[in-house]
Design a protein around this motif. Structure first.
Motif, PDB file in Angstrom:
ATOM      1  N   ARG A   1       0.805  -0.951   0.169  1.00  0.00           N
ATOM      2  CA  ARG A   1       0.458  -0.315  -0.206  1.00  0.00           C
ATOM      3  C   ARG A   1       0.744   0.968   0.102  1.00  0.00           C
ATOM      4  O   ARG A   1       0.581   1.660  -0.701  1.00  0.00           O
ATOM      5  CB  ARG A   1      -0.793   0.029   1.252  1.00  0.00           C
ATOM      6  N   LEU A   2       2.000   1.591   0.950  1.00  0.00           N
ATOM      7  CA  LEU A   2       2.766   1.872   1.120  1.00  0.00           C
ATOM      8  C   LEU A   2       3.375   2.469  -1.004  1.00  0.00           C
ATOM      9  O   LEU A   2       3.882   3.864  -1.119  1.00  0.00           O
ATOM     10  CB  LEU A   2       3.890   2.448   1.876  1.00  0.00           C
ATOM     11  N   THR A   3       3.950   1.457  -1.097  1.00  0.00           N
ATOM     12  CA  THR A   3       4.519   1.405  -2.031  1.00  0.00           C
ATOM     13  C   THR A   3       3.293   2.427  -3.417  1.00  0.00           C
ATOM     14  O   THR A   3       4.028   3.251  -4.011  1.00  0.00           O
ATOM     15  CB  THR A   3       5.106  -0.623  -2.790  1.00  0.00           C
ATOM     16  N   MET A   4       2.612   1.773  -3.927  1.00  0.00           N
ATOM     17  CA  MET A   4       1.241   1.741  -4.269  1.00  0.00           C
ATOM     18  C   MET A   4       1.037   3.636  -3.942  1.00  0.00           C
ATOM     19  O   MET A   4       0.591   4.486  -4.993  1.00  0.00           O
ATOM     20  CB  MET A   4      -0.401   2.130  -4.559  1.00  0.00           C
ATOM     21  N   LEU A   5       0.438   4.458  -2.756  1.00  0.00           N
ATOM     22  CA  LEU A   5       1.211   5.257  -2.447  1.00  0.00           C
ATOM     23  C   LEU A   5       1.298   6.027  -2.741  1.00  0.00           C
ATOM     24  O   LEU A   5       1.304   7.215  -3.398  1.00  0.00           O
ATOM     25  CB  LEU A   5       0.852   5.873  -0.927  1.00  0.00           C
ATOM     26  N   LEU A   6       3.317   6.157  -3.015  1.00  0.00           N
ATOM     27  CA  LEU A   6       4.376   6.532  -3.356  1.00  0.00           C
ATOM     28  C   LEU A   6       4.515   6.827  -4.205  1.00  0.00           C
ATOM     29  O   LEU A   6       4.570   7.847  -5.006  1.00  0.00           O
ATOM     30  CB  LEU A   6       5.449   5.986  -2.852  1.00  0.00           C
ATOM     31  N   ALA A   7       3.590   6.139  -5.473  1.00  0.00           N
ATOM     32  CA  ALA A   7       4.269   5.777  -6.726  1.00  0.00           C
ATOM     33  C   ALA A   7       2.891   6.554  -7.730  1.00  0.00           C
ATOM     34  O   ALA A   7       2.976   7.167  -8.381  1.00  0.00           O
ATOM     35  CB  ALA A   7       3.830   4.224  -7.605  1.00  0.00           C
ATOM     36  N   LEU A   8       1.825   6.483  -6.590  1.00  0.00           N
ATOM     37  CA  LEU A   8       0.794   7.490  -7.052  1.00  0.00           C
ATOM     38  C   LEU A   8       1.686   8.920  -7.033  1.00  0.00           C
ATOM     39  O   LEU A   8       1.156   9.947  -7.826  1.00  0.00           O
ATOM     40  CB  LEU A   8      -0.853   7.236  -6.356  1.00  0.00           C
ATOM     41  N   MET A   9       1.561   9.617  -5.971  1.00  0.00           N
ATOM     42  CA  MET A   9       2.135  11.127  -5.432  1.00  0.00           C
ATOM     43  C   MET A   9       3.238  11.045  -6.233  1.00  0.00           C
ATOM     44  O   MET A   9       2.980  12.397  -6.761  1.00  0.00           O
ATOM     45  CB  MET A   9       2.115  10.634  -4.427  1.00  0.00           C
ATOM     46  N   ALA A  10       4.040  10.436  -6.491  1.00  0.00           N
ATOM     47  CA  ALA A  10       5.338  10.893  -7.307  1.00  0.00           C
ATOM     48  C   ALA A  10       4.541  11.138  -8.982  1.00  0.00           C
ATOM     49  O   ALA A  10       4.679  11.964 -10.106  1.00  0.00           O
ATOM     50  CB  ALA A  10       6.303   9.691  -7.933  1.00  0.00           C
ATOM     51  N   SER A  11       3.459  10.337  -9.366  1.00  0.00           N
ATOM     52  CA  SER A  11       2.720  10.617 -11.199  1.00  0.00           C
ATOM     53  C   SER A  11       2.385  12.157 -11.229  1.00  0.00           C
ATOM     54  O   SER A  11       2.380  12.530 -12.224  1.00  0.00           O
ATOM     55  CB  SER A  11       2.147   8.875 -11.699  1.00  0.00           C
ATOM     56  N   LEU A  12       1.665  11.733  -9.448  1.00  0.00           N
ATOM     57  CA  LEU A  12       0.999  13.435  -9.330  1.00  0.00           C
ATOM     58  C   LEU A  12       1.898  14.562  -9.891  1.00  0.00           C
ATOM     59  O   LEU A  12       1.994  15.681 -10.260  1.00  0.00           O
ATOM     60  CB  LEU A  12       0.291  13.666  -8.001  1.00  0.00           C
ATOM     61  N   CYS A  13       2.752  14.279  -8.965  1.00  0.00           N
ATOM     62  CA  CYS A  13       4.208  15.555  -9.190  1.00  0.00           C
ATOM     63  C   CYS A  13       4.599  15.322 -10.624  1.00  0.00           C
ATOM     64  O   CYS A  13       4.824  17.281 -11.176  1.00  0.00           O
ATOM     65  CB  CYS A  13       4.936  14.650  -8.528  1.00  0.00           C
ATOM     66  N   VAL A  14       5.073  14.554 -11.395  1.00  0.00           N
ATOM     67  CA  VAL A  14       5.223  14.486 -12.535  1.00  0.00           C
ATOM     68  C   VAL A  14       4.367  15.017 -12.875  1.00  0.00           C
ATOM     69  O   VAL A  14       4.558  15.574 -14.218  1.00  0.00           O
ATOM     70  CB  VAL A  14       5.924  13.074 -12.724  1.00  0.00           C
TER      71      VAL A  14
END
Length: 60
Positions: free
Chosen positions: A6-19
């Motif tokens: 879940r944390l990995t998925m959350l971080l991936a989503l946050m990174a994609s939003l930032c990009v």
């Protein structure tokens, strides 16, 4: 294990939003003094309606 996933998925989503949000900057709105003046004249008049094509000089 599930917490890590879940944390990995959350971080991936946050990174994609930032990009996605750091793309090209939007061009600032350009003012059209003639259109602004036409709208101000209309607002100062007693008319209730006016065709939009009368506010501009281009074809509609």
């Amino acid at each position: 294990m599930r917490l890590t996933l879940r944390l990995t998925m959350l971080l991936a989503l946050m990174a994609s939003l930032c990009v996605a949000c750091s793309g090209e900057k939007e061009e600032p709105l350009k003012r059209n003094p003639a259109l602004i003046a036409a709208v101000e004249d209309f607002l100062a008049s007693d008319l209730e309606r006016k065709p939009f094509k009368e506010f501009t000089d281009w074809e509609w």
